[in-house]
Design a protein around this motif. Structure first.
Motif, short mmCIF file in Angstrom:
data_model
loop_
_atom_site.label_atom_id
_atom_site.label_comp_id
_atom_site.label_asym_id
_atom_site.label_seq_id
_atom_site.Cartn_x
_atom_site.Cartn_y
_atom_site.Cartn_z
N MET A 110 4.14 -23.12 26.78
CA MET A 110 5.12 -24.21 26.81
C MET A 110 5.98 -24.29 25.54
O MET A 110 7.17 -24.57 25.61
N PHE A 111 5.37 -24.01 24.40
CA PHE A 111 6.07 -24.28 23.14
C PHE A 111 6.25 -23.08 22.20
O PHE A 111 6.92 -23.20 21.18
N PRO A 116 9.82 -18.62 28.90
CA PRO A 116 10.36 -19.75 29.67
C PRO A 116 11.79 -20.10 29.26
O PRO A 116 12.64 -20.41 30.10
N MET A 117 12.08 -20.01 27.96
CA MET A 117 13.43 -20.31 27.47
C MET A 117 14.42 -19.23 27.89
O MET A 117 15.57 -19.52 28.21
N GLU A 127 18.73 -26.82 32.52
CA GLU A 127 18.39 -27.24 31.17
C GLU A 127 16.88 -27.32 31.02
O GLU A 127 16.15 -27.25 31.99
N TRP A 128 16.43 -27.51 29.78
CA TRP A 128 14.99 -27.60 29.54
C TRP A 128 14.53 -29.03 29.77
O TRP A 128 14.18 -29.74 28.84
N GLY A 131 11.18 -30.26 28.27
CA GLY A 131 11.21 -30.55 26.84
C GLY A 131 11.98 -31.83 26.55
O GLY A 131 11.55 -32.66 25.75
N ILE A 132 13.14 -31.96 27.21
CA ILE A 132 13.96 -33.16 27.01
C ILE A 132 13.18 -34.41 27.35
O ILE A 132 13.17 -35.39 26.59
N PHE A 135 10.33 -35.07 24.75
CA PHE A 135 10.86 -35.54 23.46
C PHE A 135 11.40 -36.96 23.59
O PHE A 135 11.27 -37.77 22.66
N PHE A 161 11.81 -35.88 15.51
CA PHE A 161 11.71 -34.42 15.44
C PHE A 161 10.72 -33.99 14.37
O PHE A 161 9.93 -33.06 14.55
N TRP A 164 7.29 -34.52 15.76
CA TRP A 164 7.01 -33.45 16.74
C TRP A 164 6.66 -32.16 15.98
O TRP A 164 5.65 -31.49 16.27
N LEU B 173 9.81 -24.36 16.09
CA LEU B 173 10.49 -24.93 17.26
C LEU B 173 11.91 -24.38 17.32
O LEU B 173 12.42 -24.02 18.39
N GLN B 177 13.37 -21.38 20.05
CA GLN B 177 14.40 -21.92 20.97
C GLN B 177 14.09 -23.29 21.56
O GLN B 177 14.71 -23.67 22.55
N ARG B 178 13.12 -24.00 21.00
CA ARG B 178 12.80 -25.31 21.60
C ARG B 178 13.72 -26.41 21.11
O ARG B 178 13.71 -27.51 21.68
N GLY B 181 16.85 -26.34 23.48
CA GLY B 181 16.55 -26.97 24.77
C GLY B 181 16.78 -28.46 24.74
O GLY B 181 17.48 -29.02 25.57
N VAL B 182 16.18 -29.11 23.75
CA VAL B 182 16.38 -30.55 23.55
C VAL B 182 17.76 -30.73 22.91
O VAL B 182 18.02 -30.15 21.88
N LYS B 183 18.59 -31.53 23.54
CA LYS B 183 19.95 -31.68 23.02
C LYS B 183 20.02 -32.72 21.89
O LYS B 183 20.13 -33.92 22.14
N PHE B 184 19.99 -32.25 20.67
CA PHE B 184 20.10 -33.17 19.54
C PHE B 184 21.56 -33.53 19.29
O PHE B 184 22.47 -32.75 19.63
N ILE B 190 19.57 -30.56 12.49
CA ILE B 190 18.33 -31.31 12.77
C ILE B 190 17.17 -30.91 11.86
O ILE B 190 16.37 -31.76 11.45
#
Lengths: 205, 205
Positions: A110-111, A116-117, A127-128, A131-132, A135, A161, A164, B173, B177-178, B181-184, B190
């Motif tokens: 997953m991370f 997966p990406m 989109e992911w 993850g979105i 988060f 962040f 996380w 992260l 690429q994580r 994925g999450v749109k900051f 970030i």
DNA sequence: AATCAAAAATGAACATTGTTCAAAATAAAT
DNA sequence: ATTTATTTTGAACAATGTTCATTTTTGATT
């Protein structure tokens, strides 16, 4: 119930069967040691069939990564009962850690694993979302904490962040064998001890 | 200077040449897309020769990971001039981040990729001296901070691990690429924003 | 200078991987 | 019963890490 419906159901069933077999092998022998042939053997289908239902290996890994997020959701479920956002934030970290430690291979997928990406990138529009969503749960809790007066002078998004990163960092160092390399006084406790230090800190904020 | 000496030097030189070629290709096309044949081609030797000088691919990756730690040492060098341990601790994190962002592929190899650790495991007696050394630098600085009255109620080792996790988590992260994925709000900032939040926190401790 | 032995370099060959695709087998429609 | 569509197959391909008998090069000996 038309025949087309049944076929559609059967297609879904076989897809699930492939994923189930893949997951079993992943947990048994690790992601990298699992081949498409292994998966096909496991469920008594040919390699070709696997490729009818999945574009490539990345597609399988991506679907399995999504299943992992569902499972993480199970760990997070009980957080909804915690009203105080500060308590919820603390417990969320514990649940995250717990999930990572009890599901090493899934967490890795997953991370950490790239597949997966790569799948998401290659399939354009997508989109992911996993993850979105995850988060967001963290950021909202942090925002609630701020709303009731905690974390003065901090910004929700980067702070979230950072948190996380903090838990993910400890988990991924452990999973990718970097804690075993550094000889800690208490190797099998270091994750929770590290988290305790974090708890002491945010209790003051 | 005996002939044996010269031979030993030549052996070392060729080993370095292989590593140099490997690193060049890693930076150009990534670790996973670099094959032994690529490396051999790059330096105009045959595949067989590479295997005379390295047991297997993991051995190459391990030596390259060691080179990465030397380079990280370069980034850390200027920390010795910082007398105040608290200032040093803050700057150490920045240097770590800077190294990770300017050397994505090397950082990945040092702290995420499994190969170097597998090599260490397979070669028995050896330990992860690179990791032990780097973590010691962090822990000693934290201990100095504690000695002059900071971090009351905290323990040096788990606190150091938590800090390592924090910076490593954000870096990994990003590298895996994580964060994309999450749109900051500010994707390319970030990491530093997250680090700023951490700085605000430890300034109070 | 010629011969021999040790060391170094080679690349063909092997097993294993992800992937493709024409053919075969099965199911559905006519 | 025949035709069409769908599903499944597994042989074949290219790419990879790895091995090792053979060749080439180097150094020592005569």
């Amino acid at each position: 119930m038309s025949i087309a419906d049944r076929k559609a159901r059967e297609k879904e069933a076989l897809k699930s069967l492939i994923l189930k077999g893949a997951k079993k092998l992943f947990l048994e022998r690790g992601i990298e040691q699992t081949t498409i042939r292994n998966i096909a053997d496991e469920i008594d289908y040919s390699v070709g069939t696997v490729y009818v239902y999945f574009k490539d290996k990345n597609a399988i890994l991506h679907d399995l990564h999504s299943i992992g997020f569902q499972e993480l959701g199970g760990y997070f479920k009980e957080l909804f009962t915690v009203k105080d956002p500060m308590e919820r934030l603390k417990k969320m970290g514990i649940m995250y850690l717990k999930f990572a430690m009890e599901n090493n291979e899934m967490y890795d997928l997953m991370f950490i694993v790239k597949a997966p990406m790569e799948f998401i990138e290659s399939s354009e529009k997508e989109e992911w979302n996993e993850g979105i969503g995850t988060f967001s749960a963290l950021r909202k809790t942090v925002e609630e904490c701020i709303a009731i007066g905690h974390f003065k002078g901090h910004f929700a998004e980067p702070l979230s962040f950072m948190i996380w990163g903090l838990v993910h960092g400890m988990c991924s160092l452990e999973i990718r064998q970097r804690t075993k390399g550094v000889k800690f006084s208490n190797p099998d406790q270091i994750l929770y001890q590290g988290y305790q230090e974090y708890l002491k800190i945010i209790e003051k904020l």
